[in-house]
Design an enzyme around this catalytic site. Sequence first.
Site, PDB file in Angstrom:
ATOM      1  CG  ASN A  41       3.211  -5.733   6.015  1.00 41.16           C
ATOM      2  OD1 ASN A  41       2.045  -6.127   5.351  1.00 41.16           O
ATOM      3  ND2 ASN A  41       3.991  -5.073   5.487  1.00 41.16           N
TER       4      ASN A  41
ATOM      5  NE  ARG B  23       1.062  -2.337   3.686  1.00 45.73           N
ATOM      6  CZ  ARG B  23       1.646  -2.804   2.472  1.00 45.73           C
ATOM      7  NH1 ARG B  23       2.431  -3.904   2.753  1.00 45.73           N
ATOM      8  NH2 ARG B  23       1.616  -1.981   1.515  1.00 45.73           N
TER       9      ARG B  23
ATOM     10  CG  HIS C 155       2.999   3.516  -1.462  1.00 43.24           C
ATOM     11  ND1 HIS C 155       3.372   3.915  -2.858  1.00 43.24           N
ATOM     12  CD2 HIS C 155       3.650   2.166  -1.338  1.00 43.24           C
ATOM     13  CE1 HIS C 155       4.110   2.731  -3.454  1.00 43.24           C
ATOM     14  NE2 HIS C 155       4.215   1.896  -2.490  1.00 43.24           N
TER      15      HIS C 155
ATOM     16  NE  ARG D  41       3.446  -2.702  -8.525  1.00 47.81           N
ATOM     17  CZ  ARG D  41       3.610  -2.419  -7.438  1.00 47.81           C
ATOM     18  NH1 ARG D  41       3.873  -1.189  -7.189  1.00 47.81           N
ATOM     19  NH2 ARG D  41       3.448  -3.262  -6.205  1.00 47.81           N
TER      20      ARG D  41
ATOM     21  CD  GLU E 233       4.754   2.405   4.386  1.00 49.56           C
ATOM     22  OE1 GLU E 233       3.865   1.955   3.718  1.00 49.56           O
ATOM     23  OE2 GLU E 233       6.052   2.043   4.056  1.00 49.56           O
TER      24      GLU E 233
END
Length: 396
Positions: free
Chosen positions: A7, A89, A178, A237, A380
């Site tokens: 990643n 990823r 996601h 956010r 993940e």
Amino acid sequence: MNILIINAGSSSLKYQLMDPNSGEVFAKGLCERIYIDGRLTHKVGDKKVVKEVPMPTHAEAITAVLDILVDAEHGVIKSTDEIDAVGHRVVHGGDKFADSCIIDEACIKAIEDCIPLGPLHNPANLMGIRACQAVMPKTPQVAVFDTAFHMTMDPVAYRYAIPKEYYENDSIRRYGFHGTSHKYVTRRAMALMGREDIKIINCHLGNGSSLSAVSEGKCRDTSMGLSPLAGVCMGTRSGDIDACVVQFIMNKYGMTADECLNMLNKKSGVLALSGVSSDFRDIEEAAKAGNTDCALALDKFAFDVRKYIGSYATVLGGCDCLVFTAGVGENSASMRENICRGLEFMGIKIDPVKNNIRGEEVCISTDDSKVKVWIIPTNEELMIAQDTAELVMAAK
Ligand code: AMP
């Protein structure tokens, strides 16, 4: 089988070496300060080693990872030939990738084409891919996209009601993120419920948060949009916001669009509402001590999630299973309780005793709850490893 999961961020790179079948993690770690100086943190079980290694580019970071994986003292394999494949990823697959894919030049070109949609992440992901190709050219590489799981949405869910040319010329639409987590918990939920024809609402609640509405294992709607800024309010956010707020602030404070977006991405959310932290543990602690701004931040987050749950039950025409995952979803009993409060009318009843648990795969609804409510810890990396193994085996 040994799958290396990468990643890659702009100045960091996370990795795991795992078995996709058992899920056993042999080693994992993090390269930080790439382009600055370079630090490697490597973990095998409980043992941790930190090394200063020069990392002028991602290539040296990957080399440092491979070196430590075969290191006599800290390694877990004898030779890099024991790595069967690498799973990367990749954040934005645009509308080009509805699934993971074996990396070849066409795949790289398509990821490059998605850079305008994922300008913060895709260039770094590509650097990780190029670096692996350079140092292990014979090992198959697979790209796993954060957006792919959501590509089953219908146009009513993914189109924005703006002039068509922005969609046709520029691919401006809802994508969602996601996806690897939503796919993993969807598969787990279907296995736990013993059926695939179920309606699932997934709540991935962490520092970044998104929900998805799933039926027959396929995503029908998701709360993030063209970028991860949309949806529920998050750690830093804002979540959904009227575009006129952007215009107002830019005009009044002489901000550029980039400055304003930076504020909405990095300085908003529960951090802004609480005035204390973006970390839900800090906010919960301060709220308990009587801080009313922190109480508002938590209630606003719960309100947003609850509102999406209600709307997704409508999108799906019902709900059989509600899933909580990621840092907040897996660990915060009080947030799960807050979110589910008032949802009894739609058949969601959680048991306060069962809910008093952290990070376990467990059903927390009452026996008479129409909707089964589950905590499913996300994984993940395992999803990336399984996708990678599947594609590589099929190509043999
Ligand atoms: P993630 O982005 O999935 O790693 O989730 C990170 C978020 O999970 C942070 O805001 C943490 O504060 C939150 N988190 C982790 N553990 C807990 C906990 N026990 N209670 C509340 N929030 C938690």
